[in-house]
Design a protein around this motif. Structure first.
Motif, PDB file in Angstrom:
ATOM      1  N   ARG A 187       0.835  -1.206   0.000  1.00 54.39           N
ATOM      2  CA  ARG A 187       0.000   0.000   0.000  1.00 54.39           C
ATOM      3  C   ARG A 187       0.867   1.253   0.000  1.00 54.39           C
ATOM      4  NH1 ARG A 187      -5.463   0.508   3.372  1.00 54.39           N
ATOM      5  NH2 ARG A 187      -5.903   2.718   3.128  1.00 54.39           N
ATOM      6  N   GLN A 188       0.524   2.201  -0.858  1.00 57.08           N
ATOM      7  CA  GLN A 188       1.266   3.457  -0.967  1.00 57.08           C
ATOM      8  C   GLN A 188       0.477   4.658  -0.469  1.00 57.08           C
ATOM      9  OE1 GLN A 188       4.543   3.232  -2.051  1.00 57.08           O
ATOM     10  NE2 GLN A 188       3.982   1.060  -1.924  1.00 57.08           N
ATOM     11  N   GLY A 189      -0.832   4.524  -0.396  1.00 58.13           N
ATOM     12  CA  GLY A 189      -1.672   5.632   0.033  1.00 58.13           C
ATOM     13  C   GLY A 189      -3.084   5.422  -0.469  1.00 58.13           C
ATOM     14  N   VAL A 190      -3.821   6.507  -0.553  1.00 61.48           N
ATOM     15  CA  VAL A 190      -5.203   6.432  -1.018  1.00 61.48           C
ATOM     16  C   VAL A 190      -5.502   7.600  -1.944  1.00 61.48           C
ATOM     17  CG1 VAL A 190      -6.086   5.172   1.000  1.00 61.48           C
ATOM     18  CG2 VAL A 190      -6.023   7.687   1.024  1.00 61.48           C
ATOM     19  N   LEU A 191      -6.489   7.405  -2.795  1.00 65.72           N
ATOM     20  CA  LEU A 191      -7.066   8.495  -3.580  1.00 65.72           C
ATOM     21  C   LEU A 191      -8.396   8.868  -2.939  1.00 65.72           C
ATOM     22  CD1 LEU A 191      -6.440   7.238  -7.220  1.00 65.72           C
ATOM     23  CD2 LEU A 191      -5.311   9.173  -6.104  1.00 65.72           C
ATOM     24  N   VAL A 192      -8.571  10.145  -2.663  1.00 64.71           N
ATOM     25  CA  VAL A 192      -9.792  10.603  -1.994  1.00 64.71           C
ATOM     26  C   VAL A 192     -10.270  11.889  -2.657  1.00 64.71           C
ATOM     27  CG1 VAL A 192      -9.239   9.561   0.243  1.00 64.71           C
ATOM     28  CG2 VAL A 192      -8.413  11.867  -0.288  1.00 64.71           C
ATOM     29  N   GLU A 193     -11.506  12.254  -2.347  1.00 62.91           N
ATOM     30  CA  GLU A 193     -12.031  13.512  -2.857  1.00 62.91           C
ATOM     31  C   GLU A 193     -11.341  14.686  -2.166  1.00 62.91           C
ATOM     32  OE1 GLU A 193     -16.105  12.977  -1.926  1.00 62.91           O
ATOM     33  OE2 GLU A 193     -16.587  11.977  -3.824  1.00 62.91           O
ATOM     34  N   GLU A 194     -11.054  15.723  -2.942  1.00 63.65           N
ATOM     35  CA  GLU A 194     -10.335  16.878  -2.382  1.00 63.65           C
ATOM     36  C   GLU A 194     -11.108  17.518  -1.229  1.00 63.65           C
ATOM     37  OE1 GLU A 194      -7.812  20.725  -3.989  1.00 63.65           O
ATOM     38  OE2 GLU A 194      -9.120  19.615  -5.357  1.00 63.65           O
ATOM     39  N   ALA A 195     -12.410  17.626  -1.393  1.00 65.17           N
ATOM     40  CA  ALA A 195     -13.219  18.213  -0.317  1.00 65.17           C
ATOM     41  C   ALA A 195     -13.204  17.320   0.916  1.00 65.17           C
ATOM     42  CB  ALA A 195     -14.650  18.427  -0.804  1.00 65.17           C
ATOM     43  N   GLY A 196     -13.216  16.010   0.696  1.00 70.68           N
ATOM     44  CA  GLY A 196     -13.158  15.075   1.822  1.00 70.68           C
ATOM     45  C   GLY A 196     -11.842  15.177   2.560  1.00 70.68           C
ATOM     46  N   LEU A 197     -10.761  15.336   1.803  1.00 70.53           N
ATOM     47  CA  LEU A 197      -9.445  15.512   2.426  1.00 70.53           C
ATOM     48  C   LEU A 197      -9.410  16.787   3.257  1.00 70.53           C
ATOM     49  CD1 LEU A 197      -6.482  14.825   2.868  1.00 70.53           C
ATOM     50  CD2 LEU A 197      -5.978  15.836   0.628  1.00 70.53           C
ATOM     51  N   ALA A 198      -9.986  17.863   2.725  1.00 70.09           N
ATOM     52  CA  ALA A 198     -10.004  19.132   3.462  1.00 70.09           C
ATOM     53  C   ALA A 198     -10.778  18.995   4.765  1.00 70.09           C
ATOM     54  CB  ALA A 198     -10.616  20.225   2.593  1.00 70.09           C
ATOM     55  N   ARG A 199     -11.906  18.301   4.722  1.00 69.55           N
ATOM     56  CA  ARG A 199     -12.682  18.104   5.954  1.00 69.55           C
ATOM     57  C   ARG A 199     -11.909  17.236   6.950  1.00 69.55           C
ATOM     58  NH1 ARG A 199     -16.947  17.797   2.094  1.00 69.55           N
ATOM     59  NH2 ARG A 199     -16.772  15.514   2.026  1.00 69.55           N
ATOM     60  N   ALA A 200     -11.237  16.217   6.430  1.00 71.62           N
ATOM     61  CA  ALA A 200     -10.459  15.345   7.302  1.00 71.62           C
ATOM     62  C   ALA A 200      -9.319  16.114   7.959  1.00 71.62           C
ATOM     63  CB  ALA A 200      -9.909  14.160   6.508  1.00 71.62           C
ATOM     64  N   GLU A 201      -8.676  17.000   7.200  1.00 80.17           N
ATOM     65  CA  GLU A 201      -7.590  17.807   7.756  1.00 80.17           C
ATOM     66  C   GLU A 201      -8.103  18.714   8.871  1.00 80.17           C
ATOM     67  OE1 GLU A 201      -4.582  18.172   3.912  1.00 80.17           O
ATOM     68  OE2 GLU A 201      -6.207  19.624   4.168  1.00 80.17           O
ATOM     69  N   GLN A 202      -9.298  19.265   8.703  1.00 86.82           N
ATOM     70  CA  GLN A 202      -9.874  20.107   9.751  1.00 86.82           C
ATOM     71  C   GLN A 202     -10.134  19.291  11.017  1.00 86.82           C
ATOM     72  OE1 GLN A 202     -10.322  23.431   9.916  1.00 86.82           O
ATOM     73  NE2 GLN A 202      -9.194  23.481   7.977  1.00 86.82           N
ATOM     74  N   ARG A 203     -10.622  18.078  10.853  1.00 82.28           N
ATOM     75  CA  ARG A 203     -10.861  17.215  12.010  1.00 82.28           C
ATOM     76  C   ARG A 203      -9.554  16.889  12.722  1.00 82.28           C
ATOM     77  NH1 ARG A 203     -14.305  12.215   9.912  1.00 82.28           N
ATOM     78  NH2 ARG A 203     -13.907  11.537  12.075  1.00 82.28           N
ATOM     79  N   CYS A 204      -8.510  16.608  11.942  1.00 81.35           N
ATOM     80  CA  CYS A 204      -7.219  16.291  12.551  1.00 81.35           C
ATOM     81  C   CYS A 204      -6.609  17.500  13.240  1.00 81.35           C
ATOM     82  CB  CYS A 204      -6.258  15.736  11.495  1.00 81.35           C
ATOM     83  SG  CYS A 204      -6.668  14.067  10.939  1.00 81.35           S
ATOM     84  N   LEU A 205      -6.796  18.681  12.635  1.00 82.09           N
ATOM     85  CA  LEU A 205      -6.293  19.896  13.277  1.00 82.09           C
ATOM     86  C   LEU A 205      -6.990  20.136  14.609  1.00 82.09           C
ATOM     87  CD1 LEU A 205      -5.967  22.385  10.274  1.00 82.09           C
ATOM     88  CD2 LEU A 205      -4.115  21.438  11.662  1.00 82.09           C
ATOM     89  N   ALA A 206      -8.290  19.879  14.645  1.00 81.22           N
ATOM     90  CA  ALA A 206      -9.026  20.035  15.904  1.00 81.22           C
ATOM     91  C   ALA A 206      -8.491  19.082  16.950  1.00 81.22           C
ATOM     92  CB  ALA A 206     -10.516  19.793  15.664  1.00 81.22           C
TER      93      ALA A 206
END
Length: 231
Positions: free
Chosen positions: A89-108
């Motif tokens: 496994r090298q990573g994942v392909l995800v929706e850009e908006a989904g990645l942005a929301r995930a980053e906000q959750r991780c920042l919180a």
């Protein structure tokens, strides 16, 4: 075109990072950095309707998991390891908006962890102050002639968190008489005798301690005596 090694079956969409130059069997574009196998033939991400996804490399488990949770469409990216003869496994392909929301959750979460670290650091600092005060009080109880400022200095030095000094040993945390006395002896040895100079001049440690033993014992005897009005 040489056939591609077939990755193991798994649920969900799978995207391959090819080791050799490959071109899309549909649009003939290439060479392809990533491809999807359909009926054994390579397709580019655009032809496979995955071109709008963004690549998130492996490494941040929480971000990867949340990005997939936040994306309606996602795919796992793998690459063949010749040495190990397996796909990895090298990573994942995800929706850009989904990645942005995930980053906000991780920042919180990161902010919450930072605040918790600050709270924990303050709590440990309070505990350290209370422990040093208790250690100094025990020094004064065992050595009432020891000046109060000196007792506080000895306690502060011996009880530094993570120092490995006697105050942080199990006996030191229990304020045992032996541990407290050892801290006082060490202080007298280094501050009130030429012990350090002996060591610097090449005198073996045991011989240096023998030479200053009388001064140490005299100081301890004086500090053990009740002295009114000191400290």
């Amino acid at each position: 075109m040489a056939p591609l090694a077939t990755p193991p079956h798994r649920t969900g969409l799978l995207v391959i990072q090819p080791l050799k130059r490959r071109h899309c069997a549909e649009c003939h574009g290439g060479p392809l950095p990533m491809l999807v196998l359909e009926d054994g033939a390579p397709r580019c991400l655009d032809c496979a309707d995955l071109g709008h996804l963004v690549f998130l490399p492996r490494g941040d488990t929480a971000l990867t998991r949340r990005s997939r949770e936040e994306s309606a469409l996602s795919a796992v990216v793998v690459r063949f390891n010749r040495r190990k003869s397996r796909y990895e496994r090298q990573g994942v392909l995800v929706e850009e908006a989904g990645l942005a929301r995930a980053e906000q959750r991780c920042l919180a979460d990161a902010e919450a962890r930072r605040r918790r670290r600050v709270r924990d650091a303050r709590r440990r600092a309070r505990e350290d102050v209370r422990f040093a005060e208790a250690f100094a009080a025990e020094i004064r109880r065992l050595f009432p002639g020891c000046p109060a400022d000196r007792a506080r200095d000895i306690a502060a030095h011996a009880s530094v968190r993570g120092s490995g000094r006697v105050g942080r040993s199990a006996a030191g945390r229990a304020l045992s008489e032996g541990a407290v006395t050892s801290a006082v002896v060490a202080s007298v040895r280094h501050l009130d005798t030429p012990y350090d100079q002996f060591l610097m001049s090449g005198v073996p440690r045991h011989e240096a301690r023998r030479r200053i033993a009388a001064v140490v014992e005299t100081t301890l005897r004086a500090w053990r005596a009740e002295v009114s009005g000191v400290g």
